[in-house]
Design an enzyme around this catalytic site. Structure first.
Site: not given
Ligand code: NAD
Length: 250
Positions: A17-18, A151
């Site tokens: 995802s993402g 967080y």
């Molecule tokens: P998302 O929810 O779309 O994707 C997160 C992914 O991590 C998913 O595939 C989920 O299944 C997986 N995941 C979560 N917990 C897990 C675990 N225990 N074991 C294995 N997989 C796990 O979110 P995203 O926004 O793409 O986030 C990805 C990363 O980016 C995260 O570390 C988040 O903190 C970081 N981030 C996101 C943003 C934002 O604004 N979206 C900004 C800065 C950092």
């Protein structure tokens, strides 16, 4: 797209995802073979179907060291080495000081900090030929946004790992860098416990503090991560890139 990752073996945790999925997509477009992990088999299967034959899905939870052992054992058997690790899996969750629960704190520390530690350490025996490790931090590491304390602290730890681990791995030809995305429009925010109106307000605020006046796309972060994964950045280690499509003010 340039094939500068051709022949490289990459791991992307949370790749269903993402930001993780977008990055796996760019890694593959640039020639890599990519192992993606995620907790839910159905989402993982969908992601692999979308990514094509250069993707391998391995179900697993980064907060469970045994799941990571299983992942790396499979890679050892199939490919014998790892060149790129994108320690991306993470959760976001909000709660104010005063009403923090053990469940909230433990989940964030277990996934966002301990999960990154074991993801990286367990990859090292497969990285004898050198490689690139990229950690997904966040601009919140240096913000003081209400309700995001735990967080934000996990991401400050991740950011610190990029500096210390790049020193630990000096001499092994393994680089460690962090990306600190601003607010990126991914499904992750829907899981962070905010109501729809709160989320809209948050997006508007976040866009307002970004020089381009908008929030980022996951594909934009993927390009920055791919740069750090490639030999083009062979001189970059221990650094942090702010990757949000507009380089949010910090
Ligand atoms: P998302 O929810 O779309 O994707 C997160 C992914 O991590 C998913 O595939 C989920 O299944 C997986 N995941 C979560 N917990 C897990 C675990 N225990 N074991 C294995 N997989 C796990 O979110 P995203 O926004 O793409 O986030 C990805 C990363 O980016 C995260 O570390 C988040 O903190 C970081 N981030 C996101 C943003 C934002 O604004 N979206 C900004 C800065 C950092």
């Amino acid at each position: 797209m340039t094939q500068d990752l051709a022949g490289k073996v990459a791991v992307v945790t949370g790749g269903s995802s993402g930001i993780g999925l977008a990055t796996a997509n760019v890694f593959i477009a640039r020639g890599a073979r990519v192992y993606i992990t995620g907790r839910r088999q159905s989402e993982l299967d969908e992601a692999v179907a979308q990514l094509g034959s250069q993707a391998v899905g391995v179900q697993g939870d980064v907060s469970k060291p045994a799941d990571l052992d299983r992942l790396y054992e499979l890679i050892r058997k199939e490919d014998g080495r790892v060149d790129i690790v994108f320690a991306n899996a993470g959760i976001g969750d909000v709660a104010a000081l005063g009403v923090l629960t053990e469940e909230h704190v433990d989940a964030l520390l277990d996934i966002n900090i301990k999960g990154v530690i074991w993801t990286v350490q367990k990859a090292l025996p497969l990285m004898d030929g050198g490689g690139s490790i990229i950690l997904n931090a966040s601009i919140v590491a240096s913000k003081g946004w209400a309700n995001w304390s735990v967080y934000s602290a996990t991401k400050a730890a991740v950011r610190s790992f990029a500096r210390t681990w790049s020193a630990d791995l000096k001499g092994r030809n393994i680089r460690v860098n962090a990306v600190s995305p601003g607010v990126i429009l991914t499904p992750g925010h829907q899981k962070a416990g905010l109501k729809t109106a709160e989320l809209e307000e948050f997006y508007t605020y976040a866009a307002g503090i970004t020089p381009l006046g908008r929030n980022g796309e996951d594909s934009e972060v993927a390009k920055v991560v791919s740069f750090l994964a490639s030999d083009e950045s062979s001189f970059v280690t221990g650094s942090e890139l702010f990757a949000d499509g507009g380089f949010a003010q910090v």
